[in-house]
Design a protein around this motif. Structure first.
Motif, PDB file in Angstrom:
ATOM      1  N   GLY A 200     -20.471  -5.285  -7.716  1.00  0.00           N
ATOM      2  CA  GLY A 200     -19.578  -4.586  -6.814  1.00  0.00           C
ATOM      3  C   GLY A 200     -18.170  -4.989  -7.195  1.00  0.00           C
ATOM      4  O   GLY A 200     -17.960  -5.939  -7.950  1.00  0.00           O
ATOM      5  N   ILE A 201     -17.174  -4.324  -6.652  1.00  0.00           N
ATOM      6  CA  ILE A 201     -15.790  -4.521  -7.084  1.00  0.00           C
ATOM      7  C   ILE A 201     -15.360  -5.974  -6.874  1.00  0.00           C
ATOM      8  O   ILE A 201     -15.377  -6.483  -5.757  1.00  0.00           O
ATOM      9  N   SER A 202     -14.981  -6.632  -7.951  1.00  0.00           N
ATOM     10  CA  SER A 202     -14.531  -8.022  -7.882  1.00  0.00           C
ATOM     11  C   SER A 202     -13.018  -8.116  -7.736  1.00  0.00           C
ATOM     12  O   SER A 202     -12.502  -9.171  -7.360  1.00  0.00           O
ATOM     13  N   SER A 203     -12.313  -7.045  -8.041  1.00  0.00           N
ATOM     14  CA  SER A 203     -10.851  -7.053  -7.988  1.00  0.00           C
ATOM     15  C   SER A 203     -10.350  -5.826  -7.231  1.00  0.00           C
ATOM     16  O   SER A 203      -9.797  -4.902  -7.815  1.00  0.00           O
ATOM     17  N   PRO A 204     -10.538  -5.813  -5.903  1.00  0.00           N
ATOM     18  CA  PRO A 204     -10.124  -4.629  -5.139  1.00  0.00           C
ATOM     19  C   PRO A 204      -8.636  -4.349  -5.208  1.00  0.00           C
ATOM     20  O   PRO A 204      -8.221  -3.195  -5.142  1.00  0.00           O
ATOM     21  N   VAL A 205      -7.822  -5.384  -5.357  1.00  0.00           N
ATOM     22  CA  VAL A 205      -6.376  -5.148  -5.427  1.00  0.00           C
ATOM     23  C   VAL A 205      -6.038  -4.332  -6.668  1.00  0.00           C
ATOM     24  O   VAL A 205      -5.203  -3.413  -6.628  1.00  0.00           O
ATOM     25  N   ALA A 206      -6.712  -4.625  -7.788  1.00  0.00           N
ATOM     26  CA  ALA A 206      -6.483  -3.847  -9.007  1.00  0.00           C
ATOM     27  C   ALA A 206      -6.965  -2.408  -8.837  1.00  0.00           C
ATOM     28  O   ALA A 206      -6.289  -1.458  -9.260  1.00  0.00           O
ATOM     29  N   VAL A 207      -8.115  -2.234  -8.205  1.00  0.00           N
ATOM     30  CA  VAL A 207      -8.632  -0.881  -7.988  1.00  0.00           C
ATOM     31  C   VAL A 207      -7.712  -0.108  -7.044  1.00  0.00           C
ATOM     32  O   VAL A 207      -7.455   1.086  -7.241  1.00  0.00           O
ATOM     33  N   LEU A 208      -7.197  -0.778  -6.028  1.00  0.00           N
ATOM     34  CA  LEU A 208      -6.286  -0.103  -5.102  1.00  0.00           C
ATOM     35  C   LEU A 208      -4.951   0.244  -5.766  1.00  0.00           C
ATOM     36  O   LEU A 208      -4.293   1.201  -5.369  1.00  0.00           O
ATOM     37  N   ALA A 209      -4.562  -0.532  -6.779  1.00  0.00           N
ATOM     38  CA  ALA A 209      -3.372  -0.143  -7.543  1.00  0.00           C
ATOM     39  C   ALA A 209      -3.604   1.199  -8.205  1.00  0.00           C
ATOM     40  O   ALA A 209      -2.726   2.081  -8.204  1.00  0.00           O
TER      41      ALA A 209
ATOM     42  N   THR B  60       3.129  -6.314  -5.289  1.00  0.00           N
ATOM     43  CA  THR B  60       3.268  -5.323  -6.360  1.00  0.00           C
ATOM     44  C   THR B  60       2.557  -4.026  -6.000  1.00  0.00           C
ATOM     45  O   THR B  60       3.118  -2.925  -6.145  1.00  0.00           O
ATOM     46  N   VAL B  61       1.318  -4.135  -5.530  1.00  0.00           N
ATOM     47  CA  VAL B  61       0.565  -2.925  -5.173  1.00  0.00           C
ATOM     48  C   VAL B  61       1.180  -2.248  -3.959  1.00  0.00           C
ATOM     49  O   VAL B  61       1.207  -1.018  -3.868  1.00  0.00           O
ATOM     50  N   ASP B  62       1.716  -3.031  -3.021  1.00  0.00           N
ATOM     51  CA  ASP B  62       2.354  -2.419  -1.854  1.00  0.00           C
ATOM     52  C   ASP B  62       3.566  -1.603  -2.268  1.00  0.00           C
ATOM     53  O   ASP B  62       3.791  -0.494  -1.772  1.00  0.00           O
ATOM     54  N   VAL B  63       4.347  -2.139  -3.192  1.00  0.00           N
ATOM     55  CA  VAL B  63       5.506  -1.400  -3.695  1.00  0.00           C
ATOM     56  C   VAL B  63       5.060  -0.128  -4.410  1.00  0.00           C
ATOM     57  O   VAL B  63       5.612   0.964  -4.202  1.00  0.00           O
ATOM     58  N   LEU B  64       4.034  -0.237  -5.248  1.00  0.00           N
ATOM     59  CA  LEU B  64       3.537   0.929  -5.988  1.00  0.00           C
ATOM     60  C   LEU B  64       2.981   1.999  -5.051  1.00  0.00           C
ATOM     61  O   LEU B  64       3.055   3.190  -5.344  1.00  0.00           O
ATOM     62  N   SER B  65       2.403   1.574  -3.931  1.00  0.00           N
ATOM     63  CA  SER B  65       1.777   2.528  -3.013  1.00  0.00           C
ATOM     64  C   SER B  65       2.755   3.116  -2.017  1.00  0.00           C
ATOM     65  O   SER B  65       2.380   3.986  -1.219  1.00  0.00           O
ATOM     66  N   GLY B  66       3.988   2.637  -2.022  1.00  0.00           N
ATOM     67  CA  GLY B  66       4.941   3.112  -1.029  1.00  0.00           C
ATOM     68  C   GLY B  66       4.718   2.510   0.340  1.00  0.00           C
ATOM     69  O   GLY B  66       4.973   3.151   1.361  1.00  0.00           O
TER      70      GLY B  66
END
Length: 342
Positions: A56-65, A97-103
Motif C-alpha cells: 500500500g502507499i508508503s509515501s502518501p505525501v509524494a502521491v498527494l504532490a 512544499t506540497v501545500d504550496v504546490l496544491s494551493g
C-alpha cells in the motif's frame, strides 16, 4: 449538546492505494484516478492511508504532490502518517512544499507511538538511536512548531552567496490550522484539543476504564466531547469521522454480495474489545443510501460531527470504488444533508 444530527458539511473518502509488487505504478495510478473522480463528483476531501513495508502507499505525501497537479479544488489529506517513522523537520519541509504546490489544500493527519513491528525494523530505521527515540506527543509538538514557523536553528543570514532561513522553507501560513491528529482514546482526544489541532476519528477506539462496557458509538462520542471541551474553539473544533460505509444503490448483485460478505467476515471483531490494547471496532455499514443515512443518524457520535472521510474497504476492485464513490456523492451525501463542492 446537539439533540439532532448536524447536516453533513464536508464529505470525504479514505483509501489505502493497494498495488501489485510486480506493477506498483498501476496501483498508484488508479489511486490518482480515484482522487480525480472524487473531485469531479464534488467530494470535499480525499485521504490516503500510510503503509510501510506493505503493498500500500508508503509515501502518501509524494502521491498527494502528484494529485495536487491533477486536481484544483479537492482537499488532500493523510490519515495518518505515523510519526515514529519520520523526522519532524524533514516532514515539515515536505508538507509545506506540497501545500504550496496544491494551493493550500493539504490536510496532514499524524499519529504517535512506536512504529508497527518495531523490533523488526528498528535496526533499519534507527540503527544508532533506537533506544533513545521518543515516540510520544513531543514528536507532534516538534512538527507543529516547525509547520507554524517556529525557529529550527539560531542562525539566519548569509554565508557567501547563500542565504539561510531560521525556519522551515517554504513556509505555508495556513498549514498548521489544517493539521489533524488521529486519536482513538480519551487521552489522545484531549491532548489534540489542548494543543489546538483537529481530530481524526476512525472505525477503531480504545475501550478503557469505565468505557469498557460501553458500545463503540458511545465511546467515540465521549472522545469527541473531551476533545471539544479542551479545544480553544469549543464546539466549533473540527472533528472528522472515518467509518467504513458502503452504499449499494447502483451496485450489481455480484457487488452487493461481495460487500455484504466483506462486512459479515469482519463483524465478529466488533463484539468485544480486541487484544492487549482493548481495541473496539465499529461494524462496517453496507446498504442503500437511505438505510445508511438512517443508521448514521442514529449513531451517537455521528450526530455531533459534520465532517466525514468514509473509508473505502481495502481489497475491492477499481470498478467497485467508482460505484461506491458515485453513490456516496449522488445519494448518500445528499441524504445526510451534504451539498457537493463546486
Amino acid at each position: 449538546m446537539p439533540t439532532a444530527p448536524r447536516p453533513l458539511r464536508k464529505l470525504g473518502f479514505l483509501t489505502i492505494g493497494l498495488f501489485d509488487e510486480a506493477d506498483p505504478r498501476r496501483g498508484h495510478e488508479t489511486t490518482l484516478e480515484i482522487i480525480e473522480l472524487g473531485e469531479r463528483l464534488g467530494f470535499d476531501s480525499a485521504w490516503l492511508r500510510h503503509r510501510h513495508l506493505q503493498y500500500g502507499i508508503s509515501s502518501p505525501v509524494a502521491v498527494l504532490a502528484a494529485a495536487s497537479q491533477r486536481t484544483s479544488r479537492i482537499e488532500l489529506g493523510t490519515a495518518v502518517i505515523p510519526l515514529g517513522w519520520e523526522n519532524p523537520l524533514r516532514l515539515a519541509e515536505d508538507l509545506a512544499t506540497v501545500d504550496v504546490l496544491s494551493g493550500g489544500r493539504l490536510n496532514p493527519g499524524v499519529s504517535v507511538g512506536p512504529p508497527m513491528h518495531y523490533d523488526r525494523v528498528r535496526q533499519a530505521l534507527y540503527p544508532d538511536t533506537a533506544d533513545a527515540e521518543d515516540f510520544g506527543y513531543g514528536r507532534v509538538r516538534r512538527l507543529l512548531d516547525l509547520v507554524r514557523g517556529e525557529p529550527a536553528t539560531g542562525f539566519r543570514g548569509s554565508e557567501g552567496f547563500e542565504v539561510f532561513s531560521d525556519r522551515v522553507q517554504p513556509h505555508s501560513p495556513g498549514l498548521a490550522g489544517r493539521l489533524w491528529y488521529g486519536g482513538g482514546s480519551i487521552g489522545s482526544a484531549r491532548w489534540a484539543g489542548e494543543n489546538g489541532v483537529n481530530l481524526l476519528t476512525s472505525s477503531v477506539v480504545k475501550a478503557e476504564g469505565p468505557d469498557e462496557a460501553r458500545g463503540f458509538a458511545d465511546i467515540q462520542l465521549a472522545q469527541v466531547r473531551a476533545f471539544r471541551a479542551a479545544h480553544p474553539d469549543g464546539d466549533a473544533a473540527r472533528v472528522s469521522q472515518g467509518l467504513v460505509v458502503v452504499p449499494t444503490d447502483s451496485a450489481t448483485p455480484r457487488q452487493r454480495a461481495k460487500y455484504e460478505r466483506f462486512a459479515a467476515e469482519r463483524l465478529p471483531r466488533t463484539a468485544s474489545p480486541q487484544g492487549p490494547a482493548r481495541l473496539l471496532f465499529a461494524p462496517d455499514l453496507v446498504g442503500t443510501s437511505a438505510e445508511l443515512a438512517e443508521r448514521l443518524h442514529a449513531h451517537a457520535a455521528f450526530r455531533e460531527i459534520d465532517e466525514v472521510a468514509f473509508a473505502l474497504p481495502f481489497a475491492f476492485d477499481h470498478e467497485d470504488y467508482v460505484q461506491i464513490l458515485t453513490d456516496m456523492a449522488t445519494a448518500l451525501g445528499p441524504a445526510l444533508g451534504w451539498k457537493p463542492g463546486g
